[in-house]
Design a protein around this motif. Structure first.
Motif, PDB file in Angstrom:
ATOM      1  N   ALA A 107      10.261  -9.799   9.913  1.00 33.88           N
ATOM      2  CA  ALA A 107      10.356 -10.311   8.543  1.00 33.88           C
ATOM      3  C   ALA A 107       9.609  -9.407   7.572  1.00 33.88           C
ATOM      4  CB  ALA A 107       9.814 -11.739   8.484  1.00 33.88           C
ATOM      5  N   SER A 108       8.446  -8.901   8.001  1.00 38.71           N
ATOM      6  CA  SER A 108       7.688  -7.983   7.143  1.00 38.71           C
ATOM      7  C   SER A 108       8.462  -6.700   6.898  1.00 38.71           C
ATOM      8  CB  SER A 108       6.332  -7.659   7.784  1.00 38.71           C
ATOM      9  OG  SER A 108       5.514  -8.806   7.850  1.00 38.71           O
ATOM     10  N   ILE A 109       9.086  -6.177   7.942  1.00 40.13           N
ATOM     11  CA  ILE A 109       9.871  -4.954   7.793  1.00 40.13           C
ATOM     12  C   ILE A 109      11.000  -5.150   6.792  1.00 40.13           C
ATOM     13  CG2 ILE A 109      11.509  -3.451   8.999  1.00 40.13           C
ATOM     14  CD1 ILE A 109       8.659  -2.717   9.568  1.00 40.13           C
ATOM     15  N   GLU A 110      11.712  -6.270   6.908  1.00 42.31           N
ATOM     16  CA  GLU A 110      12.810  -6.541   5.977  1.00 42.31           C
ATOM     17  C   GLU A 110      12.303  -6.686   4.548  1.00 42.31           C
ATOM     18  OE1 GLU A 110      16.062  -6.315   6.618  1.00 42.31           O
ATOM     19  OE2 GLU A 110      15.288  -5.583   8.532  1.00 42.31           O
ATOM     20  N   GLN A 111      11.169  -7.377   4.372  1.00 39.97           N
ATOM     21  CA  GLN A 111      10.599  -7.546   3.030  1.00 39.97           C
ATOM     22  C   GLN A 111      10.157  -6.213   2.455  1.00 39.97           C
ATOM     23  OE1 GLN A 111       9.818 -10.736   0.964  1.00 39.97           O
ATOM     24  NE2 GLN A 111      10.241  -8.852  -0.158  1.00 39.97           N
ATOM     25  N   ALA A 112       9.504  -5.390   3.287  1.00 46.44           N
ATOM     26  CA  ALA A 112       9.057  -4.081   2.813  1.00 46.44           C
ATOM     27  C   ALA A 112      10.235  -3.204   2.421  1.00 46.44           C
ATOM     28  CB  ALA A 112       8.213  -3.402   3.895  1.00 46.44           C
ATOM     29  N   LYS A 113      11.289  -3.231   3.216  1.00 40.72           N
ATOM     30  CA  LYS A 113      12.472  -2.434   2.887  1.00 40.72           C
ATOM     31  C   LYS A 113      13.091  -2.878   1.565  1.00 40.72           C
ATOM     32  CE  LYS A 113      13.896  -1.021   7.546  1.00 40.72           C
ATOM     33  NZ  LYS A 113      14.930  -1.130   8.601  1.00 40.72           N
ATOM     34  N   GLU A 114      13.156  -4.186   1.345  1.00 38.22           N
ATOM     35  CA  GLU A 114      13.686  -4.700   0.077  1.00 38.22           C
ATOM     36  C   GLU A 114      12.829  -4.238  -1.093  1.00 38.22           C
ATOM     37  OE1 GLU A 114      14.253  -8.884   0.015  1.00 38.22           O
ATOM     38  OE2 GLU A 114      15.431  -8.928   1.861  1.00 38.22           O
ATOM     39  N   ASN A 115      11.516  -4.332  -0.925  1.00 35.29           N
ATOM     40  CA  ASN A 115      10.613  -3.939  -2.011  1.00 35.29           C
ATOM     41  C   ASN A 115      10.712  -2.452  -2.312  1.00 35.29           C
ATOM     42  OD1 ASN A 115       9.694  -6.571  -2.240  1.00 35.29           O
ATOM     43  ND2 ASN A 115       7.903  -6.247  -0.945  1.00 35.29           N
ATOM     44  N   THR A 118       5.228   6.893   5.329  1.00 33.22           N
ATOM     45  CA  THR A 118       5.850   6.057   6.347  1.00 33.22           C
ATOM     46  C   THR A 118       5.031   4.780   6.485  1.00 33.22           C
ATOM     47  OG1 THR A 118       6.664   7.974   7.578  1.00 33.22           O
ATOM     48  CG2 THR A 118       6.551   5.880   8.762  1.00 33.22           C
ATOM     49  N   GLY A 119       5.699   3.631   6.398  1.00 29.26           N
ATOM     50  CA  GLY A 119       5.051   2.348   6.619  1.00 29.26           C
ATOM     51  C   GLY A 119       5.576   1.726   7.891  1.00 29.26           C
ATOM     52  N   LYS A 140      11.812   4.855  -3.708  1.00 30.23           N
ATOM     53  CA  LYS A 140      12.548   4.681  -2.453  1.00 30.23           C
ATOM     54  C   LYS A 140      12.841   5.994  -1.740  1.00 30.23           C
ATOM     55  CE  LYS A 140      16.949   4.183  -4.940  1.00 30.23           C
ATOM     56  NZ  LYS A 140      18.080   3.251  -5.193  1.00 30.23           N
ATOM     57  N   GLU A 141      12.879   7.113  -2.463  1.00 29.50           N
ATOM     58  CA  GLU A 141      13.129   8.402  -1.811  1.00 29.50           C
ATOM     59  C   GLU A 141      11.897   8.915  -1.079  1.00 29.50           C
ATOM     60  OE1 GLU A 141      16.121   9.605  -1.677  1.00 29.50           O
ATOM     61  OE2 GLU A 141      16.843   7.963  -2.945  1.00 29.50           O
ATOM     62  N   GLN A 142      10.733   8.365  -1.394  1.00 33.40           N
ATOM     63  CA  GLN A 142       9.484   8.836  -0.787  1.00 33.40           C
ATOM     64  C   GLN A 142       9.081   8.052   0.454  1.00 33.40           C
ATOM     65  OE1 GLN A 142       7.214   8.846  -4.883  1.00 33.40           O
ATOM     66  NE2 GLN A 142       5.896   9.747  -3.316  1.00 33.40           N
ATOM     67  N   ILE A 180       0.834  -1.204   0.000  1.00 34.15           N
ATOM     68  CA  ILE A 180       0.000   0.000   0.000  1.00 34.15           C
ATOM     69  C   ILE A 180       0.866   1.250   0.000  1.00 34.15           C
ATOM     70  CG2 ILE A 180      -1.748   1.287   1.283  1.00 34.15           C
ATOM     71  CD1 ILE A 180      -2.832  -1.424   2.260  1.00 34.15           C
ATOM     72  N   ALA A 181       1.951   1.237   0.757  1.00 35.45           N
ATOM     73  CA  ALA A 181       2.864   2.385   0.758  1.00 35.45           C
ATOM     74  C   ALA A 181       3.401   2.660  -0.642  1.00 35.45           C
ATOM     75  CB  ALA A 181       4.013   2.129   1.734  1.00 35.45           C
ATOM     76  N   LEU A 182       3.759   1.602  -1.360  1.00 35.73           N
ATOM     77  CA  LEU A 182       4.262   1.765  -2.727  1.00 35.73           C
ATOM     78  C   LEU A 182       3.179   2.302  -3.660  1.00 35.73           C
ATOM     79  CD1 LEU A 182       6.327  -1.528  -2.847  1.00 35.73           C
ATOM     80  CD2 LEU A 182       7.280   0.765  -3.214  1.00 35.73           C
ATOM     81  N   MET A 183       1.951   1.832  -3.495  1.00 32.76           N
ATOM     82  CA  MET A 183       0.853   2.325  -4.327  1.00 32.76           C
ATOM     83  C   MET A 183       0.585   3.803  -4.064  1.00 32.76           C
ATOM     84  SD  MET A 183      -1.794  -0.914  -4.177  1.00 32.76           S
ATOM     85  CE  MET A 183      -2.986  -0.181  -5.310  1.00 32.76           C
ATOM     86  N   LEU A 184       0.637   4.202  -2.805  1.00 30.86           N
ATOM     87  CA  LEU A 184       0.435   5.613  -2.476  1.00 30.86           C
ATOM     88  C   LEU A 184       1.543   6.471  -3.069  1.00 30.86           C
ATOM     89  CD1 LEU A 184      -0.727   5.406   1.258  1.00 30.86           C
ATOM     90  CD2 LEU A 184      -2.144   5.633  -0.794  1.00 30.86           C
ATOM     91  N   ALA A 185       2.770   5.973  -3.046  1.00 35.79           N
ATOM     92  CA  ALA A 185       3.879   6.722  -3.642  1.00 35.79           C
ATOM     93  C   ALA A 185       3.673   6.893  -5.142  1.00 35.79           C
ATOM     94  CB  ALA A 185       5.201   6.006  -3.361  1.00 35.79           C
ATOM     95  N   GLN A 186       3.169   5.853  -5.797  1.00 36.01           N
ATOM     96  CA  GLN A 186       2.890   5.948  -7.237  1.00 36.01           C
ATOM     97  C   GLN A 186       1.785   6.962  -7.513  1.00 36.01           C
ATOM     98  OE1 GLN A 186       2.434   2.201  -9.358  1.00 36.01           O
ATOM     99  NE2 GLN A 186       0.975   3.121 -10.782  1.00 36.01           N
ATOM    100  N   ARG A 187       0.775   6.992  -6.653  1.00 33.19           N
ATOM    101  CA  ARG A 187      -0.363   7.893  -6.859  1.00 33.19           C
ATOM    102  C   ARG A 187      -0.053   9.337  -6.498  1.00 33.19           C
ATOM    103  NH1 ARG A 187      -5.169   6.090  -3.581  1.00 33.19           N
ATOM    104  NH2 ARG A 187      -6.107   7.830  -4.722  1.00 33.19           N
ATOM    105  N   PHE A 188       0.777   9.525  -5.467  1.00 35.21           N
ATOM    106  CA  PHE A 188       1.050  10.865  -4.954  1.00 35.21           C
ATOM    107  C   PHE A 188       2.559  11.125  -4.975  1.00 35.21           C
ATOM    108  CE2 PHE A 188      -2.633   9.246  -2.347  1.00 35.21           C
ATOM    109  CZ  PHE A 188      -3.608   9.883  -3.104  1.00 35.21           C
TER     110      PHE A 188
END
Length: 219
Positions: A57-65, A50-51, A72-74, A36-44
């Protein structure tokens, strides 16, 4: 928790472009893979997002994505527990959450998955109370929850002076009952906009409405 329809729907639906002004600071509670954070960055493109999540494990996966994305700058991914977060550090124009909603009796014994899926890790009362404190005066708070939970969730929000602005009831096909509800709240009271969405037509293809809502995010 992998990418799912619920997250895609919320990321596409929350805070439509007709909202003015567009959000500059967004918070994704329980970010999981960061979808969802990535989708919001694409839209706005000018927003800072901030996610947060409690699962390592989720934090590490989200950071990788996020790192592998053009956004990544947003986006900032942080390990934080929204039950005990510092409520006075930031105000957000948009707060979104695909919260855990299964009841305790369905716990399956897998700690990370259970935390992502069950209300014991983030009760609706706590989610709403803290979101209300962190939402800016003109901000919006958007969630996706089970259809049956909508009346009680709306009541919890009203108690915390968050008022329903938009509602979208979702079903997989016209033959099926509604399964999910997307809800959007704000601090101003006015008549809510209510609509429905069917995901598949009689040929098991995406309906035109579903394709229009999410088309920018599917390859």
């Amino acid at each position: 928790m992998k990418v799912g329809t619920d997250g895609v729907l919320l990321g596409a639906w929350a805070c439509p472009h007709t909202e003015q002004p567009l959000p500059m600071k967004c918070l994704d509670i329980g970010t999981g893979t960061g979808l969802i954070a990535l989708m919001l960055a694409q839209r706005f493109p000018t927003a800072s997002i901030t996610g947060i999540d409690i699962d390592d494990a989720s934090i590490e996966q989200a950071k990788e994505n996020v790192e592998a994305s053009p956004f990544k700058e947003q986006i900032l991914i942080k390990k934080l527990d929204f039950n005990i977060i510092n409520l006075h550090s930031n105000k957000y124009e948009l707060i979104v959450s695909n919260p855990p909603f299964y009841k305790e009796e369905t716990l399956g014994g897998k700690q990370a998955r259970d935390a992502a899926r069950h209300t014991t890790s983030l009760p609706f009362n706590t989610l709403v109370e803290n979101a209300s404190k962190m939402l800016s005066e003109n901000g919006v708070f958007s969630v996706i929850i089970p259809y049956a939970e909508a009346p009680s969730f709306i009541s919890i929000c009203a108690f915390n002076k968050l008022y329903l602005h938009r509602r979208l009831d979702v079903r997989s096909s016209e033959r099926k009952p509604f399964k999910r509800t997307l809800l959007e709240f704000g601090k101003t009271l006015f008549p809510a906009q209510t609509d429905t969405l069917t995901l598949q037509d009689t040929h098991n293809s995406r309906t035109a409405e579903y394709a229009q809502l999410t088309g920018a995010f599917y390859i």
